[in-house]
Every structure is written in C-alpha cells, then in structure tokens.
Design a protein around this motif. Structure first.
Motif, PDB file in Angstrom:
ATOM      1  N   ALA A   1      32.136  27.388   9.185  1.00  9.06           N
ATOM      2  CA  ALA A   1      32.840  28.405   9.961  1.00  9.06           C
ATOM      3  C   ALA A   1      32.249  28.543  11.360  1.00  9.06           C
ATOM      4  CB  ALA A   1      32.794  29.753   9.232  1.00  9.06           C
ATOM      5  N   THR A   2      30.915  28.500  11.447  1.00  9.92           N
ATOM      6  CA  THR A   2      30.270  28.585  12.768  1.00  9.92           C
ATOM      7  C   THR A   2      30.661  27.403  13.639  1.00  9.92           C
ATOM      8  OG1 THR A   2      28.389  29.763  11.795  1.00  9.92           O
ATOM      9  CG2 THR A   2      28.061  28.768  13.958  1.00  9.92           C
ATOM     10  N   ARG A   3      30.681  26.222  13.042  1.00 12.22           N
ATOM     11  CA  ARG A   3      31.068  25.022  13.798  1.00 12.22           C
ATOM     12  C   ARG A   3      32.525  25.108  14.246  1.00 12.22           C
ATOM     13  NH1 ARG A   3      29.038  21.550  17.259  1.00 12.22           N
ATOM     14  NH2 ARG A   3      30.017  19.488  17.146  1.00 12.22           N
ATOM     15  N   LEU A   4      33.406  25.538  13.338  1.00 15.08           N
ATOM     16  CA  LEU A   4      34.822  25.680  13.679  1.00 15.08           C
ATOM     17  C   LEU A   4      35.012  26.694  14.796  1.00 15.08           C
ATOM     18  CD1 LEU A   4      36.405  25.652  10.101  1.00 15.08           C
ATOM     19  CD2 LEU A   4      36.728  23.917  11.872  1.00 15.08           C
ATOM     20  N   PHE A   5      34.255  27.791  14.736  1.00 16.36           N
ATOM     21  CA  PHE A   5      34.374  28.814  15.772  1.00 16.36           C
ATOM     22  C   PHE A   5      33.945  28.276  17.130  1.00 16.36           C
ATOM     23  CE2 PHE A   5      32.805  32.298  18.343  1.00 16.36           C
ATOM     24  CZ  PHE A   5      33.820  33.227  18.241  1.00 16.36           C
ATOM     25  N   LEU A   6      32.827  27.557  17.169  1.00 16.70           N
ATOM     26  CA  LEU A   6      32.341  27.024  18.447  1.00 16.70           C
ATOM     27  C   LEU A   6      33.286  25.969  19.019  1.00 16.70           C
ATOM     28  CD1 LEU A   6      28.514  26.711  17.660  1.00 16.70           C
ATOM     29  CD2 LEU A   6      29.654  28.443  19.072  1.00 16.70           C
ATOM     30  N   LEU A   7      33.979  25.256  18.147  1.00 17.96           N
ATOM     31  CA  LEU A   7      34.884  24.203  18.608  1.00 17.96           C
ATOM     32  C   LEU A   7      36.276  24.732  18.964  1.00 17.96           C
ATOM     33  CD1 LEU A   7      34.056  21.286  16.131  1.00 17.96           C
ATOM     34  CD2 LEU A   7      33.492  21.396  18.574  1.00 17.96           C
ATOM     35  N   TRP A   8      36.848  25.573  18.101  1.00 19.42           N
ATOM     36  CA  TRP A   8      38.257  25.953  18.267  1.00 19.42           C
ATOM     37  C   TRP A   8      38.529  27.460  18.203  1.00 19.42           C
ATOM     38  CZ3 TRP A   8      37.598  21.684  14.571  1.00 19.42           C
ATOM     39  CH2 TRP A   8      37.810  20.451  15.171  1.00 19.42           C
ATOM     40  N   GLY A   9      37.510  28.273  17.961  1.00 13.76           N
ATOM     41  CA  GLY A   9      37.707  29.709  18.060  1.00 13.76           C
ATOM     42  C   GLY A   9      38.079  30.403  16.759  1.00 13.76           C
ATOM     43  N   TRP A  10      38.491  31.661  16.917  1.00 10.16           N
ATOM     44  CA  TRP A  10      38.744  32.562  15.792  1.00 10.16           C
ATOM     45  C   TRP A  10      39.855  32.078  14.871  1.00 10.16           C
ATOM     46  CZ3 TRP A  10      36.289  36.087  13.281  1.00 10.16           C
ATOM     47  CH2 TRP A  10      36.962  37.042  12.526  1.00 10.16           C
ATOM     48  N   TYR A  11      40.923  31.515  15.422  1.00 11.39           N
ATOM     49  CA  TYR A  11      42.038  31.066  14.585  1.00 11.39           C
ATOM     50  C   TYR A  11      41.600  29.954  13.622  1.00 11.39           C
ATOM     51  CZ  TYR A  11      45.371  33.724  17.424  1.00 11.39           C
ATOM     52  OH  TYR A  11      46.058  34.730  18.054  1.00 11.39           O
ATOM     53  N   ALA A  12      40.669  29.116  14.056  1.00 11.18           N
ATOM     54  CA  ALA A  12      40.181  28.049  13.187  1.00 11.18           C
ATOM     55  C   ALA A  12      39.427  28.630  11.990  1.00 11.18           C
ATOM     56  CB  ALA A  12      39.285  27.103  13.974  1.00 11.18           C
ATOM     57  N   VAL A  13      38.637  29.679  12.230  1.00 11.24           N
ATOM     58  CA  VAL A  13      37.918  30.337  11.136  1.00 11.24           C
ATOM     59  C   VAL A  13      38.899  30.946  10.142  1.00 11.24           C
ATOM     60  CG1 VAL A  13      36.326  32.203  10.551  1.00 11.24           C
ATOM     61  CG2 VAL A  13      35.890  30.791  12.566  1.00 11.24           C
ATOM     62  N   CYS A  14      39.935  31.627  10.648  1.00 15.04           N
ATOM     63  CA  CYS A  14      40.932  32.238   9.767  1.00 15.04           C
ATOM     64  C   CYS A  14      41.696  31.182   8.971  1.00 15.04           C
ATOM     65  CB  CYS A  14      41.898  33.094  10.582  1.00 15.04           C
ATOM     66  SG  CYS A  14      41.133  34.528  11.357  1.00 15.04           S
ATOM     67  N   SER A  15      42.020  30.063   9.600  1.00 15.76           N
ATOM     68  CA  SER A  15      42.710  28.979   8.888  1.00 15.76           C
ATOM     69  C   SER A  15      41.832  28.432   7.768  1.00 15.76           C
ATOM     70  CB  SER A  15      43.067  27.860   9.870  1.00 15.76           C
ATOM     71  OG  SER A  15      43.940  28.324  10.878  1.00 15.76           O
ATOM     72  N   PHE A  16      40.545  28.302   8.041  1.00 12.92           N
ATOM     73  CA  PHE A  16      39.583  27.850   7.038  1.00 12.92           C
ATOM     74  C   PHE A  16      39.581  28.800   5.845  1.00 12.92           C
ATOM     75  CE2 PHE A  16      34.917  27.889   5.801  1.00 12.92           C
ATOM     76  CZ  PHE A  16      34.961  26.700   5.087  1.00 12.92           C
ATOM     77  N   GLY A  17      39.597  30.100   6.121  1.00 12.17           N
ATOM     78  CA  GLY A  17      39.618  31.093   5.058  1.00 12.17           C
ATOM     79  C   GLY A  17      40.885  31.038   4.223  1.00 12.17           C
ATOM     80  N   VAL A  18      42.032  30.853   4.859  1.00  7.53           N
ATOM     81  CA  VAL A  18      43.306  30.763   4.141  1.00  7.53           C
ATOM     82  C   VAL A  18      43.303  29.566   3.191  1.00  7.53           C
ATOM     83  CG1 VAL A  18      45.765  30.238   4.432  1.00  7.53           C
ATOM     84  CG2 VAL A  18      44.692  32.005   5.842  1.00  7.53           C
ATOM     85  N   VAL A  19      42.812  28.422   3.668  1.00  9.55           N
ATOM     86  CA  VAL A  19      42.766  27.218   2.828  1.00  9.55           C
ATOM     87  C   VAL A  19      41.884  27.449   1.600  1.00  9.55           C
ATOM     88  CG1 VAL A  19      42.001  24.819   2.737  1.00  9.55           C
ATOM     89  CG2 VAL A  19      43.299  25.631   4.703  1.00  9.55           C
ATOM     90  N   LEU A  20      40.706  28.036   1.801  1.00  8.82           N
ATOM     91  CA  LEU A  20      39.809  28.280   0.677  1.00  8.82           C
ATOM     92  C   LEU A  20      40.415  29.269  -0.321  1.00  8.82           C
ATOM     93  CD1 LEU A  20      36.240  28.490   2.286  1.00  8.82           C
ATOM     94  CD2 LEU A  20      37.248  26.613   0.977  1.00  8.82           C
ATOM     95  N   ALA A  21      41.088  30.304   0.176  1.00 10.72           N
ATOM     96  CA  ALA A  21      41.713  31.278  -0.719  1.00 10.72           C
ATOM     97  C   ALA A  21      42.812  30.628  -1.556  1.00 10.72           C
ATOM     98  CB  ALA A  21      42.276  32.445   0.085  1.00 10.72           C
ATOM     99  N   LEU A  22      43.593  29.738  -0.957  1.00 10.13           N
ATOM    100  CA  LEU A  22      44.635  29.031  -1.707  1.00 10.13           C
ATOM    101  C   LEU A  22      44.023  28.134  -2.780  1.00 10.13           C
ATOM    102  CD1 LEU A  22      47.081  28.095   1.203  1.00 10.13           C
ATOM    103  CD2 LEU A  22      47.492  29.748  -0.647  1.00 10.13           C
ATOM    104  N   ILE A  23      42.902  27.495  -2.460  1.00 10.01           N
ATOM    105  CA  ILE A  23      42.206  26.677  -3.460  1.00 10.01           C
ATOM    106  C   ILE A  23      41.732  27.543  -4.613  1.00 10.01           C
ATOM    107  CG2 ILE A  23      40.148  25.275  -3.879  1.00 10.01           C
ATOM    108  CD1 ILE A  23      40.438  24.201  -1.024  1.00 10.01           C
ATOM    109  N   MET A  24      41.206  28.722  -4.299  1.00 10.38           N
ATOM    110  CA  MET A  24      40.744  29.648  -5.323  1.00 10.38           C
ATOM    111  C   MET A  24      41.876  30.026  -6.278  1.00 10.38           C
ATOM    112  SD  MET A  24      38.487  31.736  -6.672  1.00 10.38           S
ATOM    113  CE  MET A  24      37.160  31.942  -5.476  1.00 10.38           C
ATOM    114  N   ILE A  25      43.023  30.373  -5.724  1.00 12.43           N
ATOM    115  CA  ILE A  25      44.169  30.765  -6.557  1.00 12.43           C
ATOM    116  C   ILE A  25      44.643  29.580  -7.396  1.00 12.43           C
ATOM    117  CG2 ILE A  25      46.581  31.513  -6.490  1.00 12.43           C
ATOM    118  CD1 ILE A  25      45.842  33.098  -3.932  1.00 12.43           C
ATOM    119  N   ALA A  26      44.693  28.408  -6.786  1.00 12.41           N
ATOM    120  CA  ALA A  26      45.193  27.229  -7.492  1.00 12.41           C
ATOM    121  C   ALA A  26      44.310  26.849  -8.671  1.00 12.41           C
ATOM    122  CB  ALA A  26      45.306  26.052  -6.521  1.00 12.41           C
TER     123      ALA A  26
END
Length: 394
Positions: A352-377
């Motif tokens: 998340a820190t790396r994603l934030f430094l490279l692409w900002g807040w939206y990248a962190v949120c996208s990372f979170g959405v993907v992980l949450a979908l994996i959790m549900i699946a």
C-alpha cells in the motif's frame, strides 16, 4: 467461578492486551513528524510499521509456542520488560537505523496480547471461551485504534519521543501489576521447544481449516493496514493535517473493537460463515467509500467505520474458530494464525505504501477493493466446515 459472568481477571487481561497492542501502532500517525525530526524523507522511515509487524510475526512464530511450554505469567511479565527496553531504543533513536531496529525489536517482543487471548479462553467459564477471548481481542483492537489518538495528542503537545518514553514506563508498571493479579498457569504436557516448533509446522500441514483461517486473517490485516499505513501521509499532503488530527481518526475505528466481541459470541453459536461474509461486505463497502474521501472527510470517516468493523469481525471469527480445532494446543494454533496475520499486515503495509508513492490514494483504495473481493470469494465459493480434528477436540 460463575457460569454466567466473565471473571474480573479477564477484563484486566483485556486492558493489558490493549496497552500492549498500542505499542505496535504508535508510529502510523507519526511518520511525517518523525521524518521531519530526523531530517530524512518519508521513504526512510516509511519502513517502520512494516518492520514492526515483521518482527511481531517472527515473535509470534518463535515465542508464542512457549506458552505451551513455560509458565504463562512469568513469560508475559518477561516480555513486557523487554518491550519496555525496545520502546526506550525508539525514544532515544538519533538515526533511522536505530529507530527501525527498535521498531523491529518492539514487534519481536510485543506478543503479550496474543499470549493473553488464549489464556483468557483457558480461564473462562464453560461455554464462554469465545466471549472471553473476544473480549480480550476487543481490548487489543481498542488499544490499536486509541494508540493513534494518543500518539497524535502526545506528539503535538510534547513531541513523538515523549510518547515512547511514557509507553516504556507504562510497560514496566503493567509488568508489575500482571505479576500480582494473574494466576500461575502451565501446560500439563511438557515438550521440548524444538518439538513445539515442529508440532506447529505439522499442525499447519494436517489442518486445512487452520490454513484457511490463517489466509483469511492475513488478507484481513492486509486490508486493515493498507489504510492505516498511508492515511496520515495522505491527510498531510491533501489537507495539511498534522499528527493531532490524524490521531483522531483512531476514534472512528472503534467499530472494530465492538465487532470483535460480537464475533466471539457468533462463533460460540456456530455462525462462522455468516460472520465472514458480512465482514467481507463491510470492508468492501468501506474501501468503496474511501474513494470519495478526497471530496469529503465524511466519506473517509464512514468508510473507516465500515472497514474497521469488518476487520474486527473477520479477525475475531477466524481466530476463535481456529482455537476450536485443537483445544489442547491453543498457544500453537494462535502462533500459526497470528504469524500469518501479521505477515499479511506487513505485506499489506509495504504494498500500500508503494502504491501510494507511485499512484496516490486511488491506488490504495483499488488495492483494498481487490483484497475485499478475494476475501468474500474464498468463503462464498468454499464455505467453512468443521474438520474431523475439530469435532474430535470438542
């Protein structure tokens, strides 16, 4: 001991677990202040939360099994004294290297909350083990979140070093108090340390349900830390807020503490799958709302409430369900589960820190959405079921 009430000593353990857990999370809202004080970049100190979690994961794997070998009260007191020393190293650190070393040692010796969780289940009245361990876990989550409020307040008033000095003294006092109030407790079957570690590895191989709970725990903490590892930096860059405002967001995360206790009761009633699906939906909804935090902090607060509530439910449900797999080996099961949990948190922090430094807040949120979908699946496609080991243990 009453069969209808939780003993007072377990409430004391919950408070102690919260104070111990807080140590591992003080740095998150302080990273901008620490970097400025040491005259280094954020990238130089950004490793601190991840190294602390990595040290914690190693401590869990190598030290937590000792609860099935040594007298538990003495082990808890000894580790609190070592944690006090690690906090002093961080408080006196003049360079990033010393700061990171202190953070790693603090994680390594900071496993007391995880020793107290199965200890509480052991001391609980019949049929209340899930509620007791959930109560202690609520203390842990409360400490994690309130640590941010305390860190922000102390750093603004007296500087970040004062926080670590005071925390060191608190650990000394806590060690003395727990030495007085905790009962002596030793595992009935004595094994060598080498056999305990080998037993932990074999347990991981033989219990697929334990592997699943550990994986879900790792994903949960990766989700949790994706937010907490980056939010203070984002608040400073986006709104110019310092550690005092960043710390206040810990109050919004208190939803997770109450959720942990509810999850413990749900596991006692055999409602793991419903709890797990609900937690995944809450975390997914939380990160979706966090996309809009750039427009309004109201979305950030609501998203954080959902995220932390879901994380508390998931963590408590998986941990308590894992305990039922072998009631005689709670220490080793907790070691395996929490090692995976904090490895997940460490990886989530780094990514998340790396994603934030490279692409900002939206990248962190996208990372979170993907992980949450994996959790549900993982739960939707293959529902939880008891293993033969769990049934025999009961």
């Amino acid at each position: 001991m009453s069969s209808t009430k939780i003993p007072l000593v377990i409430w004391v353990m919950a408070v102690a677990a919260g104070l111990g857990a807080a140590n591992l999370h003080y740095s998150q809202p302080l990273l901008p202040s620490i970097a400025s004080s040491l005259h280094v970049s954020l990238a130089d100190v950004g490793w601190l939360p991840a190294l602390t979690q990595l040290g914690f994961a190693l401590g869990i794997f190598f030290l937590l099994p000792l609860s099935d070998l040594l007298e538990r009260r003495r082990l808890i007191v000894s580790l609190l004294l070592l944690a006090s020393a690690a906090l002093l190293i961080q408080g006196y650190a003049a360079t990033p290297a010393w700061l990171l070393a202190g953070g790693f040692l603090l994680g390594l010796w900071g496993v007391v909350p995880q020793l107290l969780t199965p200890f509480a289940a052991l001391l609980a009245p019949a049929g209340r083990a899930g509620q007791a361990s959930g109560l202690v876990l609520s203390g842990v989550l409360s400490g994690v979140l309130l640590s941010k409020v305390l860190a922000g307040w102390v750093a603004s008033a007296s500087g970040w070093r004062t926080l670590y000095f005071v925390a060191s003294i608190v650990m000394l006092l806590l060690a003395a108090y727990l030495r007085w109030v905790l009962p002596q407790s030793r595992h009935h079957e004595r094994q060598s340390y080498r056999k305990l570690l080998k037993s932990s590895i074999n347990m991981t191989r033989q219990l697929p349900a334990l592997r699943r709970h550990t994986l879900k725990g790792a994903i949960t903490f990766a989700l949790f830390m994706a937010f907490w590892a980056t939010y203070a930096i984002w608040l400073q860059q986006q709104f110019g807020y310092g550690p005092n405002i960043a710390g206040l967001f810990g109050l919004a995360g208190m939803a997770g503490a109450g959720a942990a206790s509810l999850a413990g009761r749900a596991i006692d009633r055999g409602q793991f799958r419903h709890t797990q699906l609900l937690s995944g939906a809450l975390m997914l909804s939380g990160f979706i709302l966090l996309f809009a935090a750039e427009k309004s902090l109201v979305f950030m607060v609501i998203g954080l409430l959902l995220l932390d509530g879901g994380a508390g439910l998931s963590h408590s449900a998986n941990q308590n369900a894992a305990f039922t797999l072998d009631l005689a080996a709670r220490g080793r099961i907790n070691s395996i589960y929490m090692c995976g949990y904090f490895v997940g948190g460490s990886l989530g922090t780094l990514l998340a820190t790396r994603l934030f430094l490279l692409w900002g807040w939206y990248a962190v949120c996208s990372f979170g959405v993907v992980l949450a979908l994996i959790m549900i699946a993982t739960e939707w496609l293959r529902p939880h079921s008891k293993t033969p080991s769990a049934i025999i243990s009961r």
